[in-house]
Design a protein around this motif. Structure first.
Motif, mmCIF file in Angstrom:
data_model
loop_
_atom_site.group_PDB
_atom_site.id
_atom_site.type_symbol
_atom_site.label_atom_id
_atom_site.label_comp_id
_atom_site.label_asym_id
_atom_site.label_seq_id
_atom_site.Cartn_x
_atom_site.Cartn_y
_atom_site.Cartn_z
ATOM 1 N N ASP A 96 0.812 -1.217 0.000
ATOM 2 C CA ASP A 96 0.000 0.000 0.000
ATOM 3 C C ASP A 96 0.848 1.272 0.000
ATOM 4 O OD1 ASP A 96 -2.356 -1.497 0.066
ATOM 5 O OD2 ASP A 96 -2.399 -1.529 2.262
ATOM 6 N N TRP A 97 2.145 1.141 0.018
ATOM 7 C CA TRP A 97 2.997 2.321 0.109
ATOM 8 C C TRP A 97 2.969 3.164 -1.171
ATOM 9 C CZ3 TRP A 97 8.048 -0.029 2.700
ATOM 10 C CH2 TRP A 97 7.728 -0.445 3.990
ATOM 11 N N GLU A 98 2.866 2.502 -2.305
ATOM 12 C CA GLU A 98 2.973 3.206 -3.585
ATOM 13 C C GLU A 98 1.927 4.309 -3.725
ATOM 14 O OE1 GLU A 98 3.082 2.257 -8.415
ATOM 15 O OE2 GLU A 98 2.592 0.673 -6.962
ATOM 16 N N ARG A 99 0.720 4.049 -3.222
ATOM 17 C CA ARG A 99 -0.368 5.018 -3.412
ATOM 18 C C ARG A 99 -0.126 6.339 -2.677
ATOM 19 N NH1 ARG A 99 -4.967 1.528 -0.340
ATOM 20 N NH2 ARG A 99 -4.318 0.158 -2.034
ATOM 21 N N LEU A 100 0.837 6.348 -1.745
ATOM 22 C CA LEU A 100 1.132 7.574 -0.996
ATOM 23 C C LEU A 100 2.093 8.504 -1.736
ATOM 24 C CD1 LEU A 100 1.644 5.913 2.494
ATOM 25 C CD2 LEU A 100 -0.293 7.346 1.817
ATOM 26 N N ILE A 101 2.782 7.980 -2.728
ATOM 27 C CA ILE A 101 3.812 8.769 -3.401
ATOM 28 C C ILE A 101 3.227 10.015 -4.067
ATOM 29 C CG2 ILE A 101 5.560 8.765 -5.215
ATOM 30 C CD1 ILE A 101 6.295 7.185 -2.716
ATOM 31 N N ALA A 102 2.142 9.853 -4.814
ATOM 32 C CA ALA A 102 1.585 10.991 -5.556
ATOM 33 C C ALA A 102 1.143 12.135 -4.643
ATOM 34 C CB ALA A 102 0.442 10.526 -6.444
ATOM 35 N N PRO A 103 0.290 11.888 -3.618
ATOM 36 C CA PRO A 103 -0.127 13.024 -2.784
ATOM 37 C C PRO A 103 1.020 13.631 -1.985
ATOM 38 C CG PRO A 103 -0.962 10.950 -1.879
ATOM 39 C CD PRO A 103 -0.420 10.649 -3.234
ATOM 40 N N ALA A 104 1.937 12.785 -1.483
ATOM 41 C CA ALA A 104 3.049 13.321 -0.693
ATOM 42 C C ALA A 104 4.009 14.126 -1.557
ATOM 43 C CB ALA A 104 3.781 12.183 0.003
ATOM 44 N N THR A 105 4.292 13.625 -2.763
ATOM 45 C CA THR A 105 5.178 14.353 -3.677
ATOM 46 C C THR A 105 4.585 15.702 -4.046
ATOM 47 O OG1 THR A 105 6.028 12.286 -4.597
ATOM 48 C CG2 THR A 105 6.357 14.264 -5.904
ATOM 49 N N GLU A 106 3.291 15.709 -4.312
ATOM 50 C CA GLU A 106 2.636 16.957 -4.712
ATOM 51 C C GLU A 106 2.667 17.979 -3.582
ATOM 52 O OE1 GLU A 106 1.229 19.136 -7.779
ATOM 53 O OE2 GLU A 106 1.798 17.019 -7.877
ATOM 54 N N ALA A 107 2.384 17.531 -2.352
ATOM 55 C CA ALA A 107 2.422 18.448 -1.207
ATOM 56 C C ALA A 107 3.834 18.976 -0.982
ATOM 57 C CB ALA A 107 1.915 17.746 0.044
ATOM 58 N N GLN A 108 4.808 18.099 -1.173
ATOM 59 C CA GLN A 108 6.196 18.489 -0.957
ATOM 60 C C GLN A 108 6.650 19.548 -1.953
ATOM 61 O OE1 GLN A 108 9.365 15.501 0.625
ATOM 62 N NE2 GLN A 108 9.634 15.573 -1.585
ATOM 63 N N LYS A 109 6.026 19.610 -3.134
ATOM 64 C CA LYS A 109 6.357 20.641 -4.124
ATOM 65 C C LYS A 109 6.162 22.041 -3.551
ATOM 66 C CE LYS A 109 5.201 18.099 -8.369
ATOM 67 N NZ LYS A 109 4.261 18.056 -9.523
ATOM 68 N N TYR A 110 5.245 22.153 -2.603
ATOM 69 C CA TYR A 110 4.945 23.453 -1.995
ATOM 70 C C TYR A 110 5.682 23.639 -0.671
ATOM 71 C CZ TYR A 110 1.324 23.435 -5.539
ATOM 72 O OH TYR A 110 0.661 23.393 -6.751
ATOM 73 N N GLY A 111 6.649 22.773 -0.406
ATOM 74 C CA GLY A 111 7.465 22.898 0.802
ATOM 75 C C GLY A 111 6.885 22.250 2.026
ATOM 76 N N ALA A 112 5.835 21.446 1.875
ATOM 77 C CA ALA A 112 5.192 20.833 3.041
ATOM 78 C C ALA A 112 6.101 19.799 3.689
ATOM 79 C CB ALA A 112 3.877 20.176 2.638
ATOM 80 N N LYS A 113 6.098 19.782 5.017
ATOM 81 C CA LYS A 113 6.754 18.729 5.777
ATOM 82 C C LYS A 113 5.823 17.518 5.825
ATOM 83 C CE LYS A 113 8.984 22.132 8.791
ATOM 84 N NZ LYS A 113 8.987 22.737 10.145
ATOM 85 N N ILE A 114 6.378 16.325 5.648
ATOM 86 C CA ILE A 114 5.569 15.108 5.638
ATOM 87 C C ILE A 114 5.775 14.357 6.947
ATOM 88 C CG2 ILE A 114 4.967 13.035 4.363
ATOM 89 C CD1 ILE A 114 4.666 15.617 2.742
ATOM 90 N N LEU A 115 4.673 14.119 7.650
ATOM 91 C CA LEU A 115 4.662 13.321 8.873
ATOM 92 C C LEU A 115 3.953 12.008 8.582
ATOM 93 C CD1 LEU A 115 4.646 12.619 11.944
ATOM 94 C CD2 LEU A 115 2.594 14.058 12.137
ATOM 95 N N ALA A 116 4.596 10.868 8.883
ATOM 96 C CA ALA A 116 3.983 9.554 8.689
ATOM 97 C C ALA A 116 3.654 8.936 10.040
ATOM 98 C CB ALA A 116 4.933 8.640 7.907
ATOM 99 N N SER A 117 2.398 8.494 10.198
ATOM 100 C CA SER A 117 1.941 7.875 11.446
ATOM 101 C C SER A 117 1.424 6.467 11.169
ATOM 102 C CB SER A 117 0.821 8.698 12.085
ATOM 103 O OG SER A 117 1.265 9.983 12.452
ATOM 104 N N PRO A 118 1.920 5.438 11.872
ATOM 105 C CA PRO A 118 1.384 4.080 11.711
ATOM 106 C C PRO A 118 0.169 3.852 12.608
ATOM 107 C CG PRO A 118 3.352 4.035 13.076
ATOM 108 C CD PRO A 118 3.116 5.469 12.720
ATOM 109 N N TRP A 119 -0.837 3.182 12.043
ATOM 110 C CA TRP A 119 -1.997 2.773 12.843
ATOM 111 C C TRP A 119 -1.763 1.393 13.451
ATOM 112 C CZ3 TRP A 119 -2.574 7.306 10.837
ATOM 113 C CH2 TRP A 119 -3.637 8.123 11.198
ATOM 114 N N SER A 120 -0.937 0.590 12.787
ATOM 115 C CA SER A 120 -0.600 -0.731 13.315
ATOM 116 C C SER A 120 0.729 -1.187 12.727
ATOM 117 C CB SER A 120 -1.683 -1.759 12.967
ATOM 118 O OG SER A 120 -1.284 -3.071 13.366
ATOM 119 N N PRO A 121 1.560 -1.868 13.516
ATOM 120 C CA PRO A 121 2.697 -2.578 12.933
ATOM 121 C C PRO A 121 2.182 -3.731 12.072
ATOM 122 C CG PRO A 121 2.918 -2.328 15.330
ATOM 123 C CD PRO A 121 1.503 -2.008 14.972
ATOM 124 N N PRO A 122 3.038 -4.371 11.286
ATOM 125 C CA PRO A 122 2.608 -5.587 10.584
ATOM 126 C C PRO A 122 2.025 -6.593 11.572
ATOM 127 C CG PRO A 122 4.749 -4.864 9.775
ATOM 128 C CD PRO A 122 4.423 -3.991 10.947
#
Length: 430
Positions: A96-122
């Motif tokens: 499921d990681w791949e689907r995060l690339i597009a929104p995170a990359t786009e936000a980062q274009k505007y200088g946004a800091k990206i915070l990743a939070s896990p809801w569960s370990p494997p």
């Protein structure tokens, strides 16, 4: 649980009466008195701002922002919000990681800091082999670090430089959805013995407690070994949590509010009056205001795109992809108070009863003024100790207007402003 603060203001304007004979031939001196005066004091500084943000559609792909919506959220032009932090979910399944690339990359274009939070370990690393509840087995702490580092590497390889990563979303909430239980003792052990193995390209956030529980958070901060690995004290505001964290400040940890929402307590948004929704928006702004007065460095709302949020999702009568009233209101902080600004002191000659915070960056001073009552405050004079300014702008949002721009009169190096009832106004002095 929501807190509503009501402040009632009464303003009395006293007429001036002549005590002697009126001589119309004498020149009349202009009345330069003001109801209130606020003096900014840039010499007294508080916290440095890390940013203001919102979350990706954690459990719903349809709530991932489009390219155009991302620009509206993170851009700084007219009609855009200027968010500077984007919170994403760290999925336990690497597929499921791949689907995060597009929104995170786009936000980062505007200088946004990206915070990743896990809801569960494997799930295979947990006590119940399930994505819901259970706890991370101590013998699998090393493997969990490997999981976190793999995500950091994957995102970097695909052009996303994570700013921060959390250990666990809401470890103290017994959720019936994807989750994981952590006690403060378990998290102390994990941070103390394995925190140093998490890639130092990112900052570590913990505990992300449901209501910024002081006991949980301070337990981590009071343990020297755990605190040494912790960069950001993070937490949420469900049911409470708005308070100072002096231990975090003493140990030079940033303080981030990483999730909160208000949605009329699941009421019918479509049929609710605009006044009801606006009053709840003012409650949201008050929580941002209080967080700033407690020296918190960041404030991150829940979903960026939702009917009760900043950008419409097409539900409950909202228009998909448009910046909504709540988005314009939040932008009074996010658009004008940028990462790196410092909160500064101010003094009032007479209490206005308004919720005010002030900030500085080089020769620019910014004030956010929230008026939660229906009574206007007129003729407020704003000065800055030891500084001159040549321009003064005001931007106001009310139930009827969005970011209305006004050039303020400057008299004797004071900007004169009238504050509308039930409003938020940002003032910029340069």
């Amino acid at each position: 649980m929501k807190r509503t603060n009501y402040i009632f203001l009464l303003f009395f304007i006293m007429p001036l009466f002549s005590c002697g004979d009126d001589d119309s031939s004498e020149p009349q001196e202009e009345d330069t008195s003001h109801n209130y005066q606020i003096t900014l004091n840039p010499a007294t500084t508080y916290q440095t701002i890390a940013g203001f943000g919102a979350a990706n559609g954690v459990f719903n792909l349809s709530l991932y922002p489009t390219t155009a919506e991302t620009q509206k959220a993170f851009g700084l032009d007219d009609g855009e919000m200027g968010l500077s932090i984007f919170r994403i979910k760290l999925p336990y399944d690497s597929d499921d990681w791949e689907r995060l690339i597009a929104p995170a990359t786009e936000a980062q274009k505007y200088g946004a800091k990206i915070l990743a939070s896990p809801w569960s370990p494997p799930p295979a690393l947990k006590s119940n082999n399930d994505p819901v509840r259970g706890y991370l087995l101590p013998e699998n702490y090393d493997e969990y670090v490997t999981h976190l580092n793999s995500f950091i590497d994957y995102m970097e390889t695909n052009g996303v430089d994570l700013h921060a990563i959390s250990i666990q979303n809401e470890p103290d909430w017994e959720a019936e959805y994807e989750s994981c239980d952590w006690s403060s003792t378990q998290m102390i052990n994990f941070l103390s013995n394995h925190g140093a193995d998490i890639d130092d390209r990112v900052k570590i956030v913990a505990p992300e407690s449901l209501n910024f529980d002081q006991g949980f958070t301070n337990a981590l901060l009071n343990n020297d070994a755990a605190a040494a690995q912790l960069d950001i004290a993070g937490g949420h505001l469900y049911g409470g949590g708005l308070a100072a964290f002096p231990i975090a400040e003493q140990k030079n940890k940033e303080i981030w509010m990483t999730e909160y929402l208000l949605n009329l307590e699941e009421g019918d948004w479509r049929s609710a009056s605009e006044n009801t929704k606006w009053q709840e928006t003012l409650n949201m702004l008050n929580s941002v205001h209080e967080a700033m007065t407690y020296n918190w460095n960041a404030y991150i709302w829940w979903y960026l795109k939702r009917y009760y949020s900043f950008i419409g999702d097409g539900e409950q009568g909202t228009t998909r992809g448009t910046v909504m009233k709540r988005g314009y209101a939040f932008a009074h902080f996010s658009k004008f108070i940028r990462p790196g600004y410092q909160r500064i002191n101010f003094e009032e000659d007479t209490s206005t009863g308004l919720d005010i915070t002030s900030y500085m960056e080089d020769d620019k001073l910014v004030m956010v003024i929230i008026n939660p009552t229906g009574t206007s405050a007129s003729d407020i004079a704003i000065a800055a100790e030891g500084m001159d300014f040549s321009t003064a702008m005001a931007y106001t949002t009310t139930i009827n207007e969005n970011m209305t721009e006004q050039t303020l009169e400057i008299s004797d190096n004071m900007a004169i402003v009238n504050i509308t009832g039930s409003s938020v106004t940002t003032i910029i002095l340069e």
